[in-house]
Each structure stands twice: as structure tokens, then as C-alpha cells.
Design a protein around this motif. Structure first.
Motif, PDB file in Angstrom:
ATOM      1  N   ALA A 203       0.805  -1.225   0.000  1.00  0.00           N
ATOM      2  CA  ALA A 203       0.000   0.000   0.000  1.00  0.00           C
ATOM      3  C   ALA A 203       0.837   1.273   0.000  1.00  0.00           C
ATOM      4  CB  ALA A 203      -0.933   0.008   1.209  1.00  0.00           C
ATOM      5  N   ILE A 204       2.119   1.172   0.315  1.00  0.00           N
ATOM      6  CA  ILE A 204       2.946   2.376   0.376  1.00  0.00           C
ATOM      7  C   ILE A 204       4.073   2.302  -0.655  1.00  0.00           C
ATOM      8  CG2 ILE A 204       2.431   2.654   2.829  1.00  0.00           C
ATOM      9  CD1 ILE A 204       5.255   1.718   3.452  1.00  0.00           C
ATOM     10  N   ASN A 205       4.600   3.464  -0.986  1.00  0.00           N
ATOM     11  CA  ASN A 205       5.689   3.544  -1.962  1.00  0.00           C
ATOM     12  C   ASN A 205       6.628   4.668  -1.544  1.00  0.00           C
ATOM     13  OD1 ASN A 205       7.385   3.638  -4.171  1.00  0.00           O
ATOM     14  ND2 ASN A 205       5.759   3.758  -5.697  1.00  0.00           N
ATOM     15  N   VAL A 206       7.841   4.304  -1.203  1.00  0.00           N
ATOM     16  CA  VAL A 206       8.836   5.294  -0.781  1.00  0.00           C
ATOM     17  C   VAL A 206      10.052   5.200  -1.696  1.00  0.00           C
ATOM     18  CG1 VAL A 206      10.302   6.108   1.100  1.00  0.00           C
ATOM     19  CG2 VAL A 206       8.071   5.094   1.611  1.00  0.00           C
TER      20      VAL A 206
ATOM     21  N   LEU B 115      -5.541   5.597   1.299  1.00  0.00           N
ATOM     22  CA  LEU B 115      -6.689   4.830   1.776  1.00  0.00           C
ATOM     23  C   LEU B 115      -6.364   3.342   1.981  1.00  0.00           C
ATOM     24  CD1 LEU B 115      -9.524   5.521   2.607  1.00  0.00           C
ATOM     25  CD2 LEU B 115     -10.301   5.012   0.281  1.00  0.00           C
ATOM     26  N   ASP B 116      -5.660   2.747   1.026  1.00  0.00           N
ATOM     27  CA  ASP B 116      -5.311   1.330   1.169  1.00  0.00           C
ATOM     28  C   ASP B 116      -4.419   1.097   2.380  1.00  0.00           C
ATOM     29  OD1 ASP B 116      -6.814   0.438  -0.909  1.00  0.00           O
ATOM     30  OD2 ASP B 116      -5.159   0.216  -2.335  1.00  0.00           O
ATOM     31  N   ALA B 117      -3.491   2.020   2.618  1.00  0.00           N
ATOM     32  CA  ALA B 117      -2.586   1.881   3.764  1.00  0.00           C
ATOM     33  C   ALA B 117      -3.361   2.009   5.074  1.00  0.00           C
ATOM     34  CB  ALA B 117      -1.492   2.943   3.689  1.00  0.00           C
ATOM     35  N   ILE B 118      -4.303   2.948   5.123  1.00  0.00           N
ATOM     36  CA  ILE B 118      -5.128   3.119   6.326  1.00  0.00           C
ATOM     37  C   ILE B 118      -5.923   1.842   6.607  1.00  0.00           C
ATOM     38  CG2 ILE B 118      -7.089   4.376   7.303  1.00  0.00           C
ATOM     39  CD1 ILE B 118      -6.131   6.824   5.638  1.00  0.00           C
ATOM     40  N   ARG B 119      -6.525   1.297   5.558  1.00  0.00           N
ATOM     41  CA  ARG B 119      -7.336   0.078   5.721  1.00  0.00           C
ATOM     42  C   ARG B 119      -6.462  -1.127   6.097  1.00  0.00           C
ATOM     43  NH1 ARG B 119     -11.359   1.136   0.498  1.00  0.00           N
ATOM     44  NH2 ARG B 119     -12.614   2.760   1.529  1.00  0.00           N
TER      45      ARG B 119
ATOM     46  N   ASP C 268      -9.553 -10.386   0.111  1.00  0.00           N
ATOM     47  CA  ASP C 268      -9.671 -10.316  -1.345  1.00  0.00           C
ATOM     48  C   ASP C 268      -9.442  -8.911  -1.891  1.00  0.00           C
ATOM     49  OD1 ASP C 268     -10.220 -12.998  -1.460  1.00  0.00           O
ATOM     50  OD2 ASP C 268     -12.406 -12.745  -1.415  1.00  0.00           O
ATOM     51  N   GLU C 269      -9.488  -7.899  -1.020  1.00  0.00           N
ATOM     52  CA  GLU C 269      -9.343  -6.515  -1.471  1.00  0.00           C
ATOM     53  C   GLU C 269      -7.976  -5.921  -1.146  1.00  0.00           C
ATOM     54  OE1 GLU C 269     -12.482  -4.234   0.200  1.00  0.00           O
ATOM     55  OE2 GLU C 269     -14.075  -5.262  -0.912  1.00  0.00           O
TER      56      GLU C 269
ATOM     57  N   GLU D 157     -19.450   3.372   7.861  1.00  0.00           N
ATOM     58  CA  GLU D 157     -20.403   2.271   7.703  1.00  0.00           C
ATOM     59  C   GLU D 157     -20.090   1.125   8.671  1.00  0.00           C
ATOM     60  OE1 GLU D 157     -19.994   1.124   3.676  1.00  0.00           O
ATOM     61  OE2 GLU D 157     -20.396   3.131   2.892  1.00  0.00           O
ATOM     62  N   GLU D 158     -19.032   1.296   9.486  1.00  0.00           N
ATOM     63  CA  GLU D 158     -18.595   0.283  10.435  1.00  0.00           C
ATOM     64  C   GLU D 158     -18.318  -1.052   9.743  1.00  0.00           C
ATOM     65  OE1 GLU D 158     -21.339   0.059  13.630  1.00  0.00           O
ATOM     66  OE2 GLU D 158     -20.856   2.048  14.396  1.00  0.00           O
ATOM     67  N   VAL D 159     -17.663  -0.956   8.616  1.00  0.00           N
ATOM     68  CA  VAL D 159     -17.286  -2.170   7.895  1.00  0.00           C
ATOM     69  C   VAL D 159     -16.121  -2.830   8.612  1.00  0.00           C
ATOM     70  CG1 VAL D 159     -16.357  -3.096   5.739  1.00  0.00           C
ATOM     71  CG2 VAL D 159     -18.096  -1.297   5.681  1.00  0.00           C
ATOM     72  N   GLU D 160     -16.234  -4.133   8.835  1.00  0.00           N
ATOM     73  CA  GLU D 160     -15.186  -4.873   9.525  1.00  0.00           C
ATOM     74  C   GLU D 160     -14.421  -5.731   8.524  1.00  0.00           C
ATOM     75  OE1 GLU D 160     -17.384  -7.041  12.358  1.00  0.00           O
ATOM     76  OE2 GLU D 160     -17.813  -5.320  13.647  1.00  0.00           O
ATOM     77  N   TYR D 161     -13.125  -5.800   8.698  1.00  0.00           N
ATOM     78  CA  TYR D 161     -12.294  -6.605   7.797  1.00  0.00           C
ATOM     79  C   TYR D 161     -12.399  -8.088   8.148  1.00  0.00           C
ATOM     80  CZ  TYR D 161     -10.507  -2.009   6.720  1.00  0.00           C
ATOM     81  OH  TYR D 161     -10.411  -0.701   6.350  1.00  0.00           O
TER      82      TYR D 161
END
Length: 504
Positions: free
Chosen positions: A260-263, A279-283, A352-353, A485-489
Motif C-alpha cells: 500500500a505504500i511507496n517510498v 486509503l489502502d494503507a489506512i485500511r 480479497d481486497e 459504515e462500520e465495515v469490519e475486515y
């Protein structure tokens, strides 16, 4: 008179011997003060101009480098002297010796220090074109030694992390799954078997191929798979944890965030690319935090060496491990302390995401531009990282980055490490990001212990961006609508239930 005569002869002989020895060209010799903590500046060195010198800091490479030097000397008539140096002030020592004596001719360092070495004037392009390089080394070797579009080192060995599992336990689980399928098929009249026989069916009822195929189905590819597998796992006596890993060490955590990150871009040196807070890194960070409810690993008690010891004792089914584990398990298997079979597979995705990507670090041989024998230094570097690298694992326990090495018989697990290395994310090489892994390590610990993933990641991104740009950076807050939405992983109720059962 005779006694005096012989005394004079003895004195003259001793003087002649001293004069003769003083004219010899001696190899490197280091005279260090009795204080074991003497700094490199306290070391006085005399060098032989007919010898080329290789400096390194990892004592586990001593046997390998020494034997490589001996074989190279026999084949080429050139003496190579490996010199073990303290890791403290390593580049300062190289710089000082380079100015004073034009040595070392080459040295070994991790790829993430190449930016520092380049800016210090201690690197030069290697004597190999890109096409030859790409056919000579594997995985992320090229991106690891590439700096400002120049190849600055010969890759020797690499480190990355994969998922390690107790194959014996999972194979037993595979047989249980096959029994269930067999019973279900019997009820439908397919592959029929009486209820009496099916209830007494054993592993011998299935072929090795059937068991192997079922085992492949069980080997998890995502963290979600791991939680589901743990829920269905009937733990044998002695198993204390389905999965445990060292949550305090970045090497075993980084894969959660790595994709998710690029340095610094693929080569790790582009200062215009600092993408950490997204967003991907936060999730990914949020998903990592949720896992604490399932695995319940205390950071104070998290220790990689102890985890591997527990794995050997059969107390753990799954863990995240680096390549050193192969030699450890093979030795434990040989001496009888490890009574199971093991397997490795690539680091799992989150779900899957959200994909993952392990960290990698590559150790490489770098040519010193101060050397007066760069041609020989280049030639030996190719030899020790290429042709001779087939001996690296047996003499050091490390995994080679050379494409010439085949581990099918000696250590087939390294084939999985090679695949992971090809997909891995090398640490960046910029001096401004040299503390990235330390900062991330602290952030992972804070997230695991309950701090806000979004704010913590924002803090990390601002700190690294400020270091790179040289000015304070404040990033806008990224709002994740999924959080509203309180989506849980993962199924939090299920994770909590399983954690409670684990405690019991």
C-alpha cells in the motif's frame, strides 16, 4: 675466545633475520588495544599492495568468504584477504582507510546504505551490463542495487519473510477433511463405503496424491483463510497457539503495509515519490489492528527466537519467518529435536481486497573507487556472488541472490523465498529515509496496542516527508467512508470468541 666468537655470530644471525623479515610484504594485520571496545580509528593497519581486500561486518560470512578467497587464489593466483570489521562507524572506517591506503578494494553492505555510500564517494558502477546482470541475479536484486540508474553492487544474499507452517498438523487436518468428504460421498452412493468402514477409515485409505492435493487446499493464502482455518482446527495436545509471530519486529509485520505504500519508487531513490498516507494503507493498518482480538499477542512477550523455538516444539502451527529458519529447522530435524515436517508459502494477503508485500534487504559487494585494482575486485565480486555462490547456504546459512543456485535438493524451501523476494518491496536507499523501518516498527507496535491507525499513519507520512523535503509537511486528513459504515475486515464476534477459547 670461542664463546665470544660464537656469541658474535649468534647476534649477527639474529640481526640478519630481523632485516630479512622487515623486507617481506606482509598481509593485513590489525593491532587493537586490549580494550575490546576500541574504535576503528584505534586500529593500525599495514597492507600488502599485492593483495586485494574485502571488508565485511557479518561474522557468519567468515567461513564462506575465506573459502571463496582460497579457491579464487588457486584458480587465478590472486590473493584475496577478507577482513571482518566492526559495524559501528563502518563507512567512516572505509573512508579513512581509502584515503590513507586505497583499501578496501571492495566491501559488503546492505543495499539500503547505497545512497549514503554514493554520497560519500565510496561507490562506483560495477563492471557488468544490465542484460548480463538480469540473467545473473534473481528477484529484486536489480532494484536493490540500482541507484540513480547505476548498478552499484553485486548482490550476494537477501532476506525476506514468508508464512511458515507445521506440515504434519495440516496434513492430519487434510486427512480429516478427506474422511468427511468420503463419508458425504458414501451417503450419496459415490465412492461408496459402509458406515462401519468409513468410521474406521485411516490415512492409509487415501493416496499420497489425494492427501497432497487436500493439503494444498488447506494452506492459507489470506489472513481471512488463517482465521477460518484456526476456527476449524482441532488442536493436538501440546499446541498452544494456532498462529503467532513477532509483532515487535518490522520484518515480520511489514508485509501488511508493503503493497500500500511507496517510498522512493521501485529503485528506492526517487525523492518525489513518498506515498505512505493513502486509503489502502489506512485500511491495511486497520485490518492489522483488528487481528489483535484473534491472536492476542502481547508485545512485551513477542520474541522471534522464542517463537521459532516453540514452533520446533510443536506449540505453534503457523508463523511468519525469515530465511534463517530453514537452516535452523533442518539442523533441528537432523538432531531429532524437531519431530515434524514443515512447509513455507508466500506471505498471505489480508483479504480479497487488500494485498500484501513483504520487505526485502539485499547484501551486496560494492567496489571502492579508491581501489587501485578495481578490475580484480570486480572479477572476484562476480565470482563470490555468482559461480561460488552454490556454497553460500552450506557455509553461512544464507540464501544466495544468484540465478546459478538451485536449492531443489539441499533446501527446497528457498524456492518459495525466491518467489517472495521477486514480489517483495526493497527498503529505500535515500539517506533521508534511513530510519523508515524504525519509525514503522514503532507505528506497528502502537497500532497493535490500540492507537488510531489513520492518525498514526498520517504522523509517519508527515515525518518521512518532512525529512525528505527538509521542510515541515502537514498532510490533509483522509476520511475513510467505510469506517462510517462500520465495515469490519474480519468477523469481530468470531475473532473475540476464538480468542476467548484460546485463553481457556
Amino acid at each position: 675466545m670461542k664463546k665470544r666468537f660464537f656469541s658474535v655470530l649468534l647476534v649477527l644471525a639474529i640481526l640478519a633475520g630481523v632485516i630479512f623479515v622487515s623486507t617481506l610484504k606482509l598481509p593485513v594485520r590489525e593491532v587493537v588495544a586490549e580494550d575490546e571496545e576500541a574504535s576503528p580509528s584505534d586500529v593500525q593497519v599495514q597492507y600488502d599492495k599485492e593483495t586485494i581486500y574485502l571488508w565485511y561486518t557479518d561474522d557468519s560470512l567468515t567461513n564462506y568468504l575465506t573459502s571463496a578467497a582460497v579457491e579464487y587464489n588457486e584458480a587465478h593466483g590472486t590473493r584475496v584477504m577478507p577482513v571482518l570489521k566492526p559495524s559501528v562507524e563502518y563507512f567512516e572506517s572505509i573512508n579513512k582507510a581509502s584515503v590513507e591506503s586505497n583499501v578496501p578494494d571492495m566491501y559488503i553492505t546492505s543495499h539500503d546504505t547505497l545512497g549514503k555510500a554514493y554520497l560519500a564517494g565510496l561507490t562506483t558502477k560495477i563492471d557488468m551490463d544490465e542484460a548480463t546482470f538480469e540473467s545473473s541475479y534473481i528477484g529484486q536484486a536489480k532494484n536493490s542495487v540500482l541507484y540513480k540508474d547505476m548498478l552499484l553492487g553485486y548482490p550476494l544474499n537477501y532476506e525476506t519473510s514468508v508464512l511458515l507452517y507445521n506440515e504434519t498438523y495440516l496434513k492430519d487436518m487434510a486427512v480429516t477433511e478427506l474422511k468427511i468428504k468420503q463419508n458425504e460421498a458414501g451417503e450419496d452412493g459415490e465412492n461408496s463405503q459402509s458406515d462401519e468402514n468409513s468410521s474406521d477409515s485411516s490415512e492409509a485409505s487415501f493416496t499420497d496424491e489425494e492427501i497432497a492435493n487436500q493439503l494444498i487446499e488447506l494452506i492459507p493464502t489470506t489472513i481471512v483463510d488463517i482465521t477460518e482455518l484456526g476456527n476449524n482446527f482441532d488442536a493436538p495436545e501440546g499446541v498452544e497457539s494456532f498462529m503467532t509471530w513477532d509483532v515487535t519486529d518490522i520484518f515480520y509485520n511489514y508485509f501488511f503495509l508493503g503493497n500500500a505504500i511507496n517510498v522512493g519508487g521501485e529503485g528506492g531513490f526517487d525523492k518525489s515519490i513518498i506515498d505512505i498516507y493513502n486509503l489502502d494503507a489506512i485500511r491495511s493498518f486497520s485490518a492489522y489492528q483488528e487481528l489483535n482480538q484473534f491472536f492476542s499477542i502481547e508485545t512485551e512477550n513477542s520474541n522471534y527466537s522464542q517463537i521459532i523455538s516453540d514452533f520446533i516444539d510443536g506449540k505453534i502451527v503457523l508463523t511468519i519467518a525469515t530465511s534463517d529458519v530453514v537452516g535452523t529447522l533442518n539442523q533441528a530435524k537432523a538432531d531429532g529435536t524437531f519431530k515434524y515436517d514443515y512447509g513455507v508459502t508466500m506471505a498471505p494477503e489480508i483479504n480479497d481486497e487488500l494485498d500484501t508485500r513483504s520487505m526485502s534487504v539485499t547484501n551486496c559487494v560494492v567496489i571502492n573507487p579508491f581501489s587501485t585494482r578495481q578490475d580484480v575486485a570486480n572479477d572476484f565480486s562476480k565470482f563470490v556472488t555468482g559461480e561460488y555462490a552454490v556454497n553460500l547456504f552450506s557455509k553461512s546459512g544464507k540464501v544466495s541472490a544468484s540465478s546459478l543456485v538451485n536449492y531443489d535438493e539441499e533446501a527446497p524451501a528457498f524456492n518459495v523465498f525466491a518467489m517472495e523476494y521477486g514480489y517483495s518491496s526493497p527498503l529505500p536507499k535515500m539517506m533521508e529515509t534511513s530510519n523508515l523501518w524504525v519509525i514503522l516498527e514503532g507505528a506497528f507496535a502502537d497500532i497493535w496496542n490500540g492507537e488510531d491507525p489513520n492518525l498514526k499513519l498520517k504522523e509517519v507520512a508527515e515525518k518521512i516527508s518532512s525529512q525528505v523535503t527538509g521542510t515541515p509537511v502537514e498532510l490533509p486528513y483522509i476520511e475513510d467512508k467505510k469506517e462510517e459504515e462500520e465495515v469490519e475486515y474480519f468477523d469481530e464476534e468470531e475473532l473475540a470468541r476464538q480468542a476467548k477459547e484460546g485463553e481457556q
